[in-house]
Design an enzyme around this catalytic site. Structure first.
Site, PDB file in Angstrom:
ATOM      1  N   ASP A 131       6.959   7.676  -8.033  1.00 42.92           N
ATOM      2  CA  ASP A 131       7.645   7.621  -9.329  1.00 42.92           C
ATOM      3  C   ASP A 131       6.916   8.390 -10.421  1.00 42.92           C
ATOM      4  O   ASP A 131       7.382   8.475 -11.546  1.00 42.92           O
ATOM      5  CB  ASP A 131       7.837   6.165  -9.778  1.00 42.92           C
ATOM      6  CG  ASP A 131       6.544   5.502 -10.225  1.00 42.92           C
ATOM      7  OD1 ASP A 131       5.462   6.077  -9.996  1.00 42.92           O
ATOM      8  OD2 ASP A 131       6.619   4.415 -10.809  1.00 42.92           O
ATOM      9  N   TYR A 161      -1.969  13.815 -13.264  1.00 44.81           N
ATOM     10  CA  TYR A 161      -3.080  13.362 -12.418  1.00 44.81           C
ATOM     11  C   TYR A 161      -4.050  14.500 -12.094  1.00 44.81           C
ATOM     12  O   TYR A 161      -5.149  14.246 -11.596  1.00 44.81           O
ATOM     13  CB  TYR A 161      -2.558  12.749 -11.114  1.00 44.81           C
ATOM     14  CG  TYR A 161      -2.265  11.255 -11.213  1.00 44.81           C
ATOM     15  CD1 TYR A 161      -2.046  10.633 -12.432  1.00 44.81           C
ATOM     16  CD2 TYR A 161      -2.219  10.463 -10.073  1.00 44.81           C
ATOM     17  CE1 TYR A 161      -1.774   9.281 -12.513  1.00 44.81           C
ATOM     18  CE2 TYR A 161      -1.946   9.098 -10.143  1.00 44.81           C
ATOM     19  CZ  TYR A 161      -1.722   8.518 -11.364  1.00 44.81           C
ATOM     20  OH  TYR A 161      -1.461   7.165 -11.432  1.00 44.81           O
TER      21      TYR A 161
HETATM   22  P1  NAD Z   1      -0.072  -5.741  -5.445  1.00 45.61           P
HETATM   23  O1  NAD Z   1      -1.418  -5.936  -4.873  1.00 45.61           O
HETATM   24  O2  NAD Z   1       0.322  -6.451  -6.692  1.00 45.61           O
HETATM   25  O3  NAD Z   1       1.024  -6.099  -4.344  1.00 45.61           O
HETATM   26  C1  NAD Z   1       1.038  -5.558  -3.077  1.00 45.61           C
HETATM   27  C2  NAD Z   1       1.446  -6.621  -2.082  1.00 45.61           C
HETATM   28  O4  NAD Z   1       1.393  -6.042  -0.775  1.00 45.61           O
HETATM   29  C3  NAD Z   1       0.529  -7.845  -2.046  1.00 45.61           C
HETATM   30  O5  NAD Z   1       1.266  -9.002  -2.309  1.00 45.61           O
HETATM   31  C4  NAD Z   1      -0.038  -7.834  -0.633  1.00 45.61           C
HETATM   32  O6  NAD Z   1      -0.241  -9.113  -0.088  1.00 45.61           O
HETATM   33  C5  NAD Z   1       1.033  -7.073   0.119  1.00 45.61           C
HETATM   34  N1  NAD Z   1       0.600  -6.537   1.404  1.00 45.61           N
HETATM   35  C6  NAD Z   1      -0.588  -5.998   1.728  1.00 45.61           C
HETATM   36  N2  NAD Z   1      -0.590  -5.620   3.016  1.00 45.61           N
HETATM   37  C7  NAD Z   1       0.617  -5.922   3.528  1.00 45.61           C
HETATM   38  C8  NAD Z   1       1.219  -5.775   4.813  1.00 45.61           C
HETATM   39  N3  NAD Z   1       0.550  -5.214   5.824  1.00 45.61           N
HETATM   40  N4  NAD Z   1       2.500  -6.190   4.985  1.00 45.61           N
HETATM   41  C9  NAD Z   1       3.178  -6.757   3.954  1.00 45.61           C
HETATM   42  N5  NAD Z   1       2.659  -6.924   2.719  1.00 45.61           N
HETATM   43  C10 NAD Z   1       1.394  -6.510   2.499  1.00 45.61           C
HETATM   44  O7  NAD Z   1       0.096  -4.173  -5.652  1.00 45.61           O
HETATM   45  P2  NAD Z   1       0.874  -3.376  -6.763  1.00 45.61           P
HETATM   46  O8  NAD Z   1      -0.060  -3.030  -7.849  1.00 45.61           O
HETATM   47  O9  NAD Z   1       2.109  -4.068  -7.107  1.00 45.61           O
HETATM   48  O10 NAD Z   1       1.235  -2.063  -5.981  1.00 45.61           O
HETATM   49  C11 NAD Z   1       1.983  -2.072  -4.776  1.00 45.61           C
HETATM   50  C12 NAD Z   1       2.008  -0.722  -4.137  1.00 45.61           C
HETATM   51  O11 NAD Z   1       2.911   0.160  -4.795  1.00 45.61           O
HETATM   52  C13 NAD Z   1       0.678  -0.015  -4.167  1.00 45.61           C
HETATM   53  O12 NAD Z   1       0.527   0.705  -2.963  1.00 45.61           O
HETATM   54  C14 NAD Z   1       0.805   0.903  -5.339  1.00 45.61           C
HETATM   55  O13 NAD Z   1      -0.136   1.919  -5.303  1.00 45.61           O
HETATM   56  C15 NAD Z   1       2.204   1.342  -5.140  1.00 45.61           C
HETATM   57  N6  NAD Z   1       2.880   1.994  -6.255  1.00 45.61           N
HETATM   58  C16 NAD Z   1       3.491   3.138  -5.948  1.00 45.61           C
HETATM   59  C17 NAD Z   1       4.175   3.814  -6.887  1.00 45.61           C
HETATM   60  C18 NAD Z   1       4.838   5.094  -6.470  1.00 45.61           C
HETATM   61  O14 NAD Z   1       5.764   5.548  -7.079  1.00 45.61           O
HETATM   62  N7  NAD Z   1       4.398   5.729  -5.386  1.00 45.61           N
HETATM   63  C19 NAD Z   1       4.260   3.310  -8.184  1.00 45.61           C
HETATM   64  C20 NAD Z   1       3.638   2.124  -8.483  1.00 45.61           C
HETATM   65  C21 NAD Z   1       2.957   1.460  -7.488  1.00 45.61           C
HETATM   66  C1  LMR Z   2      -0.884   0.880 -11.651  1.00 48.96           C
HETATM   67  O1  LMR Z   2      -1.599  -0.007 -11.260  1.00 48.96           O
HETATM   68  O2  LMR Z   2      -0.227   0.834 -12.702  1.00 48.96           O
HETATM   69  C2  LMR Z   2      -0.833   2.035 -10.763  1.00 48.96           C
HETATM   70  O3  LMR Z   2       0.041   1.844  -9.780  1.00 48.96           O
HETATM   71  C3  LMR Z   2      -1.105   3.271 -11.422  1.00 48.96           C
HETATM   72  C4  LMR Z   2      -2.148   3.073 -12.484  1.00 48.96           C
HETATM   73  O4  LMR Z   2      -3.336   3.197 -12.213  1.00 48.96           O
HETATM   74  O5  LMR Z   2      -1.783   2.762 -13.598  1.00 48.96           O
END
Ligand code: NAD
Ligand code: LMR
Length: 442
Positions: A171, A265
């Site tokens: 995103d 970034y």
């Molecule tokens: P978070 O730690 O709040 O939540 C992630 C969840 O994943 C946790 O509840 C954890 O228990 C679960 N999890 C871990 N391993 C797992 C598995 N093998 N199977 C099922 N569930 C599992 O994390 P967050 O800050 O909400 O971020 C979530 C993910 O989304 C991260 O990888 C983050 O970097 C990503 N993210 C991506 C984008 C993008 O556009 N690419 C944007 C924002 C966040």
């Molecule tokens: C977040 O935790 O908000 C990320 O997914 C990206 C960041 O570092 O702000």
């Protein structure tokens, strides 16, 4: 009547889950739903928000079935889309990634530099495991994967799950495009037609046009050279101050090459010394996220659960996440929407490794995606990308082969790391911290 879909959110305990559900519910006309399921391997964490999500769904549309589970079979049976956002090791391991790097004077960041490499070594196994569940229980399901570090995860999918129905997305460019639209005085990013190339969290816009086909890139660059990717008063589409600071720094990135609009970034790679100077090794982004977003989201979910209603909630629709609805809609209803995806290059960038996973515009329809041709890219960007893609490939090599040397090479090659000596010191600390998450390295 449009066919209704069933979705599972993998990483259900993520703090992004409620806003993604709100966004799905706000778009039921585009993407009608019959089921929303949450799946996580940490029941306690997922339970902090599952009940609130159930209430939100029931209040919006009681005909939608809701389930939160830690059982992969229940989660993955009868689903059309899996929205995957897992974080293996959760935020405390992100904190380690950031702090270990900074302890050695190196950028400590979620997906860039050593932090991203360490996180990649944890993520690959978790994402593959979820793909396997999906293929076992719903072989026709599409996984829209935005689990980070997306570049490394995408390379692992290319090698290890080449025929899987997985689409890797991010995103980040969308967040920037929202502010670009504001800068350009255009109603929304949807009114812009863009050309972009790069790797994930490592790319450039080569064209930003309005719907009449007028090229707006020169105007945007002129603005960014003065203000970065912010409005003249510093405002923009930011969730907090650290994002605003990152957007402001775009000014200095554009100064290095004033012909293309960079992903913000790139500051971590082009100005690592500045980033380290402006980081607090004792209080990093992970601490900030745990102290703010995590507390706010879990607190509000607890309040909704207790009140038994989500009326008046402060939880907001994740507008950045609208790309997930767009992508699912394109796949479900063959819309042929143009979207930035992370896909195998295969000649789209003519003078770049055909096997690299690159982030480029693709046309999405019911059978998947077709990448657009980019042509040749300039030497500066190509040089940077070749170094970074090698880091990503070496990390996946290290994971597959259990190779200490490959991971040391990956860290050494990262533009954020000054020498092989520092790379080794970071690696040895990371191995200790990641026991139980990484394959054993020899
Ligand atoms: P978070 O730690 O709040 O939540 C992630 C969840 O994943 C946790 O509840 C954890 O228990 C679960 N999890 C871990 N391993 C797992 C598995 N093998 N199977 C099922 N569930 C599992 O994390 P967050 O800050 O909400 O971020 C979530 C993910 O989304 C991260 O990888 C983050 O970097 C990503 N993210 C991506 C984008 C993008 O556009 N690419 C944007 C924002 C966040
Ligand atoms: C977040 O935790 O908000 C990320 O997914 C990206 C960041 O570092 O702000």
């Amino acid at each position: 009547m449009k066919k209704k879909s069933s979705v599972v959110i993998a990483g259900g305990g993520s703090t992004y889950t409620p806003e993604i559900i709100l966004m799905l519910l706000d778009n039921l006309d585009k993407l009608p739903l019959r089921k929303i399921k949450l799946y996580d391997n940490d029941e306690e964490r997922q339970n902090k928000l599952a009940k609130a999500c159930e209430i939100i769904v029931k209040e919006k549309d009681p005909s939608i079935e809701f389930l939160a589970t830690t059982d992969p079979e229940l989660a993955y049976t009868d689903v059309d889309f899996c929205l995957a956002h897992i974080r293996v090791g959760q935020l405390p391991m992100r904190e380690m990634d950031e702090k270990i790097s900074l302890k050695h004077g190196v950028v400590g960041q979620e997906t860039c530099g050593p932090g991203g490499i360490a996180y990649g070594m944890r993520s690959i196994g978790g994402v593959l495991e979820n793909i396997e569940y999906m293929e076992k229980y719903s072989p026709n399901c599409w996984m829209l994967n935005y689990s980070n570090p997306a570049a490394i995860v995408a390379e692992a999918c290319r090698r290890l799950k080449p025929n899987s129905r997985v689409i890797n997305i991010c995103d980040m460019p969308i967040g920037m495009e929202n502010t670009m639209a504001e800068i350009l005085g255009v109603a929304s990013r949807k009114e812009l037609d863009v050309r972009y190339f790069g790797l994930n969290h490592f790319g450039w816009w080569t064209s930003v046009k309005d719907k009449e086909g007028n090229e707006l890139l020169p105007k945007l660059l002129e603005h960014q050279l003065k203000y970065g990717n912010c409005m003249t008063d510093g405002g923009g589409n930011f969730t907090d101050d650290s994002w605003q600071e990152t957007a402001r720094k775009v000014k200095d990135i554009v100064a290095v090459d004033p012909t293309l609009v960079p992903n913000s970034y790139l500051k971590y790679y082009l100005f690592p010394d500045y980033v380290v100077e402006h980081s607090d090794p004792n209080y990093t982004r992970a601490n900030q996220v745990m102290d703010t977003r995590e507390k706010r989201v879990f607190g509000e979910c607890a309040r909704i659960e207790k009140a038994g209603t989500a009326v008046g909630t402060c939880l907001e629709i994740g507008i950045h996440a609208s790309f997930i609805v767009d992508l699912a809609t394109a796949l479900a209803f063959n819309t042929h929407e143009r979207m930035l995806l992370i896909v195998q290059n295969n000649g789209a960038i003519e003078n770049f490794d055909p096997e690299a996973m690159v982030e480029i515009p693709c046309i999405v329809g019911k059978d998947g995606y077709e990448p657009l041709s980019i042509g040749k890219i300039p030497t500066f960007q190509k040089g940077l990308m070749e170094e970074q893609v090698a880091v990503e490939k070496l990390t996946v090599d290290a994971w597959q082969e259990g190779s200490y040397h490959k991971l040391w090479q990956a860290l050494t090659l990262s533009k954020t790391v000054p020498s092989a000596t520092v790379a080794k010191a970071i690696l040895d600390d990371m191995i200790e911290a990641n026991k139980g998450y990484w394959p054993e390295l020899k």
